[in-house]
Design a protein around this motif. Structure first.
Motif, PDB file in Angstrom:
ATOM      1  N   PRO A 169       0.828  -1.207   0.000  1.00  9.31           N
ATOM      2  CA  PRO A 169       0.000   0.000   0.000  1.00  9.31           C
ATOM      3  C   PRO A 169       0.862   1.257   0.000  1.00  9.31           C
ATOM      4  N   SER A 170       0.377   2.302  -0.673  1.00 10.12           N
ATOM      5  CA  SER A 170       1.164   3.535  -0.735  1.00 10.12           C
ATOM      6  C   SER A 170       1.177   4.188   0.637  1.00 10.12           C
ATOM      7  N   GLY A 171       2.172   5.025   0.861  1.00  7.20           N
ATOM      8  CA  GLY A 171       2.316   5.651   2.167  1.00  7.20           C
ATOM      9  C   GLY A 171       2.761   4.629   3.181  1.00  7.20           C
ATOM     10  N   CYS A 172       2.125   4.646   4.348  1.00  7.33           N
ATOM     11  CA  CYS A 172       2.455   3.657   5.375  1.00  7.33           C
ATOM     12  C   CYS A 172       1.872   2.310   4.956  1.00  7.33           C
ATOM     13  N   ALA A 173       2.708   1.266   4.926  1.00 12.52           N
ATOM     14  CA  ALA A 173       2.244  -0.036   4.440  1.00 12.52           C
ATOM     15  C   ALA A 173       1.117  -0.594   5.308  1.00 12.52           C
ATOM     16  N   PHE A 174       1.029  -0.151   6.548  1.00 12.79           N
ATOM     17  CA  PHE A 174       0.037  -0.683   7.474  1.00 12.79           C
ATOM     18  C   PHE A 174      -1.284   0.081   7.382  1.00 12.79           C
ATOM     19  N   ASN A 175      -1.342   1.163   6.591  1.00 15.39           N
ATOM     20  CA  ASN A 175      -2.506   2.055   6.685  1.00 15.39           C
ATOM     21  C   ASN A 175      -3.866   1.409   6.421  1.00 15.39           C
ATOM     22  N   PRO A 176      -3.999   0.429   5.475  1.00 17.67           N
ATOM     23  CA  PRO A 176      -5.347  -0.134   5.289  1.00 17.67           C
ATOM     24  C   PRO A 176      -5.862  -0.880   6.516  1.00 17.67           C
ATOM     25  N   ARG A 177      -4.963  -1.319   7.401  1.00 13.93           N
ATOM     26  CA  ARG A 177      -5.398  -2.095   8.562  1.00 13.93           C
ATOM     27  C   ARG A 177      -5.349  -1.265   9.846  1.00 13.93           C
ATOM     28  N   CYS A 178      -4.876  -0.015   9.734  1.00 10.92           N
ATOM     29  CA  CYS A 178      -4.629   0.775  10.943  1.00 10.92           C
ATOM     30  C   CYS A 178      -5.900   1.471  11.407  1.00 10.92           C
ATOM     31  N   PRO A 179      -6.276   1.303  12.679  1.00 12.64           N
ATOM     32  CA  PRO A 179      -7.481   1.980  13.167  1.00 12.64           C
ATOM     33  C   PRO A 179      -7.272   3.481  13.370  1.00 12.64           C
ATOM     34  N   TYR A 180      -6.021   3.947  13.297  1.00 13.01           N
ATOM     35  CA  TYR A 180      -5.756   5.353  13.602  1.00 13.01           C
ATOM     36  C   TYR A 180      -5.347   6.151  12.366  1.00 13.01           C
ATOM     37  N   ARG A 181      -5.610   5.604  11.187  1.00 11.11           N
ATOM     38  CA  ARG A 181      -5.115   6.273   9.977  1.00 11.11           C
ATOM     39  C   ARG A 181      -5.755   7.640   9.777  1.00 11.11           C
ATOM     40  N   GLU A 182      -6.981   7.812  10.289  1.00  7.27           N
ATOM     41  CA  GLU A 182      -7.659   9.097  10.106  1.00  7.27           C
ATOM     42  C   GLU A 182      -6.967  10.215  10.873  1.00  7.27           C
ATOM     43  N   ARG A 183      -6.202   9.839  11.898  1.00  6.69           N
ATOM     44  CA  ARG A 183      -5.615  10.863  12.769  1.00  6.69           C
ATOM     45  C   ARG A 183      -4.306  11.419  12.222  1.00  6.69           C
ATOM     46  N   THR A 184      -3.886  10.985  11.028  1.00  7.88           N
ATOM     47  CA  THR A 184      -2.591  11.442  10.532  1.00  7.88           C
ATOM     48  C   THR A 184      -2.727  12.599   9.557  1.00  7.88           C
ATOM     49  N   GLY A 185      -3.922  13.126   9.375  1.00 12.92           N
ATOM     50  CA  GLY A 185      -4.128  14.239   8.455  1.00 12.92           C
ATOM     51  C   GLY A 185      -3.842  13.862   7.012  1.00 12.92           C
ATOM     52  N   GLY A 186      -4.196  12.651   6.600  1.00 17.85           N
ATOM     53  CA  GLY A 186      -4.044  12.230   5.216  1.00 17.85           C
ATOM     54  C   GLY A 186      -2.648  11.749   4.854  1.00 17.85           C
ATOM     55  N   LYS A 187      -1.697  11.863   5.782  1.00 15.77           N
ATOM     56  CA  LYS A 187      -0.331  11.450   5.455  1.00 15.77           C
ATOM     57  C   LYS A 187      -0.209   9.929   5.314  1.00 15.77           C
ATOM     58  N   ALA A 188      -1.126   9.198   5.970  1.00 19.19           N
ATOM     59  CA  ALA A 188      -1.026   7.737   6.001  1.00 19.19           C
ATOM     60  C   ALA A 188      -0.934   7.131   4.607  1.00 19.19           C
ATOM     61  N   THR A 189      -1.682   7.671   3.644  1.00 19.52           N
ATOM     62  CA  THR A 189      -1.719   7.063   2.325  1.00 19.52           C
ATOM     63  C   THR A 189      -0.760   7.722   1.341  1.00 19.52           C
ATOM     64  N   THR A 190      -0.166   8.845   1.708  1.00 20.48           N
ATOM     65  CA  THR A 190       0.660   9.551   0.729  1.00 20.48           C
ATOM     66  C   THR A 190       2.147   9.493   1.046  1.00 20.48           C
ATOM     67  N   GLU A 191       2.499   9.368   2.310  1.00 23.97           N
ATOM     68  CA  GLU A 191       3.896   9.546   2.691  1.00 23.97           C
ATOM     69  C   GLU A 191       4.366   8.315   3.479  1.00 23.97           C
ATOM     70  N   VAL A 192       5.523   7.790   3.133  1.00 29.12           N
ATOM     71  CA  VAL A 192       6.077   6.676   3.907  1.00 29.12           C
ATOM     72  C   VAL A 192       6.683   7.249   5.190  1.00 29.12           C
ATOM     73  N   PRO A 193       6.206   6.804   6.350  1.00 27.86           N
ATOM     74  CA  PRO A 193       6.751   7.378   7.594  1.00 27.86           C
ATOM     75  C   PRO A 193       8.210   6.985   7.798  1.00 27.86           C
ATOM     76  N   GLN A 194       8.960   7.872   8.438  1.00 28.74           N
ATOM     77  CA  GLN A 194      10.367   7.596   8.742  1.00 28.74           C
ATOM     78  C   GLN A 194      10.470   6.757  10.009  1.00 28.74           C
ATOM     79  N   LEU A 195      11.538   5.970  10.084  1.00 28.71           N
ATOM     80  CA  LEU A 195      11.814   5.221  11.314  1.00 28.71           C
ATOM     81  C   LEU A 195      12.569   6.151  12.243  1.00 28.71           C
ATOM     82  N   LEU A 196      11.879   6.711  13.242  1.00 27.11           N
ATOM     83  CA  LEU A 196      12.482   7.729  14.086  1.00 27.11           C
ATOM     84  C   LEU A 196      12.585   7.256  15.527  1.00 27.11           C
TER      85      LEU A 196
END
Lengths: 365, 351
Positions: free
Chosen positions: B292-319
């Motif tokens: 999946p685009s962005g975060c690979a876990f986003n289709p299964r993540c219950p909190y994807r709505e809380r990322t302001g749309g970044k979940a599907t567009t941007e791959v999160p960094q390992l911080l």
């Protein structure tokens, strides 16, 4: 299906027991030579008795080769028992002929372990889930397709996938197809043989929840065969622990897991890895020596004595009977643990039972 | 993250830097491992956790150099004791296998040769790396079998794999892997095929032997219980990437990634009062061809709505969140901690 009406015709067992198994045995002959002379027998199941009450979940747990899967298959009559009796709703189904057992297959269904090999790859989902209707000649009000789609929806699959083939689904979805097939004819009892062990952790939880939901919704009775003690604890009301073809302990979930009496149950529970890094330092694990002996030539008397740290001479000469040492808690052991923790009113009876178990008036064969 | 083979050798015994293992197939490029980095010292144990298809086994085979010469496209760096292995020749890596690093496979029946005795297979491995006579090697094999707890090792050394039970086969496999005293030992689902009582024996054995040989150990498994028993540090993989990394305490007491929460919530536990319901992760693991685009876990993540749309567009960094605990998630740190403390933890502990 007249036999369904006259309940209790051969009513030997308590009315609430949907399934009653008494002294069930299955020996697989071992043959040698051209004439197939029998030289021995694998005693896969060797005298197992238990009841399954209406609406409950009985968990059968044990290590590989203990006979838990064979027990499941005997109860569904996929195998012919060597000895013993199986009663379903009070009727003896032990040696019922195939033509007579067929109507009963509606009531007892089975979920298999491997969702890859238990579905015909050349049949569509519709054909697989619809097969029970076809075989049993059941007419549904709005046609088989509608009925199948309703069941698919019930188990959380998309009804529009009616015409897809099993390979188009993931492992978890395939297991749902297997569950849908068993539900087609609204069975009373489902035997599930390792229903979640082939699945990933997150998918396991989905299927466990689905089984629980279906039980609440449809009033199903389950017998769940599994090796995973934590899954069994989560899903079962009562649990039977098997070792080398025999039940060594049978109790309700709470007392079995909180105060296990049989040394083998204790060893099993202590061996389960606990997902808590702080526990690893201070927990004591009972290390069992060696492997499970071969069921071809099981140890005499108590079968666990070769690996038991409490074993005495009596364990090698007399087989401990499966005795009720606390209310609803049966154990087959000469030196059970946690007996003093049994509830107070039963204390006297417990003491007597222990006495009997330790010094039986007649030697137990 | 450094790139190029010119970067200096690291201080750690084993270090992976941005390892990528991709397989071209007819259906598309399978990105089994996609940018994995970690360090491991001798005497330490790293647990790699993930569901099937998350890339954990491909990683271990990659470290051993078993993808070389195949169709896999490998990039990044693997440093083992000051040597870079991705760029090294097949022949060179072969000399390291067995002596420097060894592997315990999941299924001991299919990873031993059925035609040769167990002893012969151990002797063969030992003699490749040590210039000794057959008799000496045989003595060593008997010694190793005895150390892993096989009864009557001088007799069983001449047995064939099929004559051993599952637990004994796994012990023989461990004896084989340890016969040349490897400094890095990789165990891929070492106990999955075993019963619990035997599993307990094998886990104890691995801990004892690791202490004795002071080797670095990587344990790959889907069983969080096994990981908790063995690991100092834990790496959680999802879709070919590391999504959370930390000490065992970080992962079990302060997990911050929704996927790790999901894994912990889906597992029935014997050490707590039974919960009414398990909390599964919805959906299924992603295909590694169409991550999946962005975060690979986003289709299964219950909190994807809380990322302001970044979940599907941007791959999160390992911080890093704190003290070496790394998380790959778009949610802000405070929010993740609040969700864990207030929503997830109470749900898991409540009766």
């Amino acid at each position: 299906m007249s036999h369904r009406a006259d309940k209790g015709g051969e009513g030997v067992n308590a009315p609430e027991a949907l399934l009653s198994v008494q002294g069930l045995q299955k020996h697989f002959p071992v043959t040698k030579g051209l004439l197939k002379r029998q030289i021995g027998a694998v005693r896969a199941v060797d005298g197992v008795s238990f009841d399954v009450r209406q609406g409950e979940t009985l968990g059968l747990v044990g290590e590989s080769g203990c006979g838990k899967s064979t027990t499941g298959r005997l109860v569904t009559r996929l195998m012919e028992p060597t000895a013993g009796k199986i009663f379903f709703e009070g009727h003896d189904i032990t040696h019922m002929s195939q033509s007579k057992i067929r109507p009963l297959r509606r009531d007892i269904q089975m979920i298999f372990q491997d969702p890859y090999s238990s579905l015909n790859p050349r049949h569509t989902v519709g054909a697989i889930v619809g097969a029970p209707f076809r075989i049993q000649g059941v007419q549904t009000e709005q046609g088989t397709k509608k009925a199948v789609q309703e069941i698919l929806e019930l188990v959380g699959l998309n009804p529009e996938h009616y015409n897809r083939y099993p390979h188009e689904f993931s492992g978890g979805q395939r297991q749902r197809i297997g569950i849908a097939r068993t539900l087609a004819l609204k069975p009373k009892m489902i035997i599930a043989d390792e229903p979640v062990s082939a699945l990933d952790v997150s998918i396991q939880a989905q299927v466990v929840n689905l089984l629980e939901d279906l039980q609440n919704e449809l009033g199903l009775t389950y017998v769940i065969v599994a090796h995973d003690l934590s899954v069994i604890r989560h899903i079962s009301d009562r649990v039977a622990v098997m070792y080398l073809g025999k039940i060594v302990e049978l109790a309700d979930r709470k007392s079995l897991y909180d105060s296990p009496m049989h040394p083998y149950t204790n060893a099993l529970l202590s061996a389960v890895p606990i997902p808590d890094p702080a526990r690893r330092k201070d927990r004591e694990r009972i290390r069992l020596q060696g492997d499970v002996p071969s069921p071809l030539n099981p140890p005499p008397a108590c079968r666990f004595h070769t690996r038991c740290w409490k074993a005495q001479v009596i364990c090698k000469t007399e087989e401990p009977p499966l005795a009720e040492l606390a209310p609803g808690h049966q154990v087959a052991c000469h030196f059970p643990e946690n007996v003093e923790q049994a509830t107070a009113p039963a204390a006297a009876k417990v003491a007597q039972n222990v006495e009997e178990a330790l010094h039986p008036k007649k030697p137990v064969v | 993250m450094t790139t190029g083979s010119a970067s200096p050798a690291p201080g750690s015994f084993l270090e992976l830097r941005d390892l990528r293992i991709h397989f071209p197939t007819e259906d598309g490029l399978v990105k089994s491992v996609d940018g994995l980095s970690f360090k491991l010292d001798r005497g330490k144990t790293l647990g790699i956790v993930g569901e099937s298809g998350s890339g954990k086994s491909v990683t271990s085979l990659g470290i051993l150099g078993l993808h070389k010469g195949g169709r896999a496209k490998i990039s990044g760096e693997i440093w083992l004791d000051g040597e870079e292995l991705v760029g090294a020749s097949q022949d060179h890596v072969r000399t390291l296998r067995g002596k420097k690093m060894a592997m315990i496979f999941q299924d001991p029946l299919s990873s031993m040769h059925p035609f040769y005795t167990v002893g012969k297979q151990i002797i063969e491995a030992y003699r490749i790396h040590h210039n000794v006579s057959k008799a000496v090697a045989r003595k060593h094999a008997i010694d190793m079998l005895g150390r892993v707890g096989i009864p009557q090792p001088d007799r069983r050394v001449d047995s064939y794999p099929h004559e051993f039970s599952g637990g004994m086969r796994q012990r023989a496999m461990i004896a084989m892997a340890l016969s040349c005293d490897p400094e890095l030992l990789i165990a891929d689902e070492p106990t999955t095929a075993l019963d619990v009582t035997v599993q307990a024996q094998i886990l104890d054995l691995m801990l004892d032997l690791q202490r004795e040989f002071n080797s670095a150990l990587i344990v790959i498994t889907h069983d969080l219980g096994v990981v908790a028993e063995l690991s100092d540090e834990i790496l959680v993989m999802y879709g070919g990437k590391c999504i959370e990394y930390g000490t065992a305490d970080d992962i079990f007491y302060r997990p911050e990634h929704p996927y790790t929460w999901g894994l912990l919530g889906s597992m029935p536990r014997l050490d707590r009062e039974p919960t009414e319901r398990l909390m599964p992760i919805k959906g299924t693991p992603p295909s590694l061809i169409n991550v999946p685009s962005g975060c690979a876990f986003n289709p299964r993540c219950p909190y994807r709505e809380r990322t302001g749309g970044k979940a599907t567009t941007e791959v999160p960094q390992l911080l890093e969140t704190e003290g070496g605990h790394l998380v790959r998630c778009h949610l802000p740190r405070e929010e993740r901690r609040a969700i864990w403390e207030n929503e997830i933890k109470p749900m898991m502990e409540v009766q």
